[in-house]
Scaffold this active site. Structure first.
Site, PDB file in Angstrom:
ATOM      1  N   ARG A 157       0.710  -1.737   0.177  1.00 44.86           N
ATOM      2  CA  ARG A 157      -0.156  -0.379   0.130  1.00 44.86           C
ATOM      3  C   ARG A 157       0.766   1.010  -0.711  1.00 44.86           C
ATOM      4  NH1 ARG A 157      -1.780  -3.479   3.739  1.00 44.86           N
ATOM      5  NH2 ARG A 157      -4.284  -4.371   3.221  1.00 44.86           N
ATOM      6  N   LYS A 181      -1.955  -2.964   7.784  1.00 40.85           N
ATOM      7  CA  LYS A 181      -2.749  -2.200   8.867  1.00 40.85           C
ATOM      8  C   LYS A 181      -3.108  -3.249  10.346  1.00 40.85           C
ATOM      9  CE  LYS A 181      -5.877  -0.807   5.398  1.00 40.85           C
ATOM     10  NZ  LYS A 181      -7.428  -1.470   4.266  1.00 40.85           N
ATOM     11  N   HIS A 252      -2.394   2.205  -5.699  1.00 36.35           N
ATOM     12  CA  HIS A 252      -3.186   0.998  -5.194  1.00 36.35           C
ATOM     13  C   HIS A 252      -3.182   0.101  -7.091  1.00 36.35           C
ATOM     14  CE1 HIS A 252      -5.192  -0.070  -1.990  1.00 36.35           C
ATOM     15  NE2 HIS A 252      -6.220  -1.149  -2.493  1.00 36.35           N
ATOM     16  N   ARG A 255      -0.999  -1.865  -7.273  1.00 34.36           N
ATOM     17  CA  ARG A 255      -1.705  -3.091  -6.410  1.00 34.36           C
ATOM     18  C   ARG A 255      -2.098  -3.725  -6.528  1.00 34.36           C
ATOM     19  NH1 ARG A 255      -1.412  -4.253  -0.862  1.00 34.36           N
ATOM     20  NH2 ARG A 255      -3.850  -5.279  -0.360  1.00 34.36           N
ATOM     21  N   HIS A 278      -3.559  -9.165   3.612  1.00 36.17           N
ATOM     22  CA  HIS A 278      -5.311  -8.898   3.650  1.00 36.17           C
ATOM     23  C   HIS A 278      -5.342  -9.833   5.069  1.00 36.17           C
ATOM     24  CE1 HIS A 278      -6.157  -8.047  -1.069  1.00 36.17           C
ATOM     25  NE2 HIS A 278      -6.003  -7.025  -0.334  1.00 36.17           N
ATOM     26  N   TYR A 287      -9.156 -10.736  -6.802  1.00 32.15           N
ATOM     27  CA  TYR A 287      -8.579 -10.474  -8.315  1.00 32.15           C
ATOM     28  C   TYR A 287      -8.495 -11.951  -9.150  1.00 32.15           C
ATOM     29  CZ  TYR A 287      -6.552  -7.000  -5.886  1.00 32.15           C
ATOM     30  OH  TYR A 287      -6.392  -6.004  -5.106  1.00 32.15           O
TER      31      TYR A 287
END
Length: 306
Positions: A157, A181, A252, A255, A278, A287
Site C-alpha cells: 500500500r 494495517k 493502488h 497493487r 489481507h 483478483y
C-alpha cells in the site's frame, strides 16, 4: 446563531467535542486503527451528531437509518455508506460502554453491502512500459523509478511504502519488512529490477537530498523529509500518462496489477493474500475475478466462435 454543541447525558454534562475526541482516542489507542480511518470515523460521527442536533438523546435505530438514508439521498457512494454504517455501530457500542446510552441501537442496524467492482489493472505489456522508462541520474528520477519498481514488485500500500526505513530493506534476501494495517508486520519479497533501482537511489540519489531531519526514511521528498502519499500518487499518475492505453490510476492500481499478474503467473491465492497483507481471503479473491474477466475478454476477441 451559534449552535450549542453540548448535551446532557443522565446526570453528566458532556461536551460534544470531548465525546468526539474521546471516541477518536479510543479508535487510535484501543482499536489501533490507522490515522486515515480514525479521521474518517471522527468525520462520520460529527455528521451523525449534526443530524441529531448535537444531542445523543433520542438516538435509536430509526434515527440511524434516517441519517444513512439522508446520506444515500445525497449521492454518497456505497463504500462510504458501508463505512458510515460500521462507524455508527462502533460509536453506539462505545457510548453504551461509557454509559451515555441505555441501550446499543447499532446492534439492530444491518450492514450495508458494498459493490464488488473489478479494479482497473495494467496488462503485463503496460506494466513493463511503465517500469522501462529511461531515467537519468537526477535524484528525482532515481527515486521515482525505485518507488515504482517497489510498488509493482511487492504490491504494498502507498502508506506502507511511505513508512519504509532504509533498514527495512534486506538486500541479502531481497525482502522488505512492511508495517501494515493493525500494526501487523510482514515480509514481502521483491525481484532484481527493484533491488537495482533501490541501490541506484540509495547510492546516487538519496544522499543528495538528505538533510538533518531526514532520519531513516527510505524515500525522501525534495526537501529531505519523508515522502508523503500525495507525492507518490502524482509520480504514479505522471508515469502512467506516458504509456499509451494505460488506465489512469494511482498506487493502488499498481497493487491491483501486481496481485493480478501473480495469479496469472500461477501463484496460489493464499500466497497472494500473505503478500498483500489481507486479513481475509475474501478480499484477495477479487483478483481471481479480474483474471477471469481478462480471460473472457481475450477469448471473445480471439476465438472465432466466441
Amino acid at each position: 446563531m451559534v449552535a450549542d454543541w453540548s448535551f446532557e447525558l443522565g446526570e453528566l454534562g458532556v461536551d460534544r467535542d470531548e465525546v468526539v475526541a474521546e471516541f477518536g482516542r479510543y479508535l487510535q489507542l484501543e482499536r489501533d486503527l490507522s490515522a486515515h480511518t480514525v479521521r474518517a470515523y471522527v468525520s462520520d460521527v460529527n455528521s451523525l451528531l449534526d443530524h441529531l442536533g448535537g444531542r445523543l438523546e433520542g438516538l435509536d435505530v430509526g434515527v440511524l437509518r434516517e441519517w444513512l438514508a439522508g446520506q444515500h439521498a445525497a449521492g454518497k457512494a456505497r463504500a462510504t455508506l458501508a463505512r458510515r454504517t460500521a462507524c455508527a455501530r462502533t460509536f453506539t457500542a462505545y457510548c453504551r460502554r461509557r454509559g451515555w446510552l441505555e441501550a446499543d441501537p447499532g446492534l439492530l442496524l444491518g450492514s450495508a453491502k458494498t459493490s464488488r467492482e473489478l479494479p482497473a489493472v495494467l496488462d503485463q505489456r503496460q506494466a513493463e512500459a511503465v517500469l522501462d522508462a529511461p531515467a537519468t541520474g537526477e535524484p528525482k528520477e532515481l527515486r521515482d523509478q525505485a518507488l515504482l519498481e517497489l510498488l509493482y514488485a511487492t504490491g504494498v500500500r502507498v502508506s506502507e511504502l511511505c513508512g519504509l526505513d532504509v533498514d527495512d530493506v534486506d538486500r541479502e534476501r531481497n525482502i522488505v519488512r512492511v508495517l501494515g494495517k493493525g500494526r501487523k508486520e510482514r515480509s514481502v519479497p521483491f525481484g532484481t529490477p527493484a533491488l537495482r533501482a533501490l541501490d541506484r537511489w540509495c547510492i546516487h540519489g538519496r544522499p543528495r537530498w538528505m538533510r538533518a531531519g531526514s532520519g531513516p526514511a527510505l524515500f525522501l521528498g525534495v526537501r529531505g523529509g519523508r515522502i508523503d502519499p500525495g507525492t507518490v500518487r502524482r509520480v504514479v499518475h505522471a508515469r502512467l500518462a506516458q504509456v499509451e492505453g494505460a488506465p489512469d490510476m494511482g498506487p493502488h492500481g499498481l497493487r491491483h496489477s501486481a496481485a493480478t499478474h501473480l495469479l496469472e503467473g500461477g501463484a496460489d491465492l493464499r500466497s497472494v493474500q500473505e503478500l498483500l497483507g489481507h486479513a481475509s481471503l475474501n478480499t484477495t479473491q477479487i483478483y481471481t475475478h479480474v483474471s477471469i474477466e481478462r480471460l473472457r475478454a481475450a477469448y471473445q476477441q480471439a476465438h472465432p466462435r466466441a
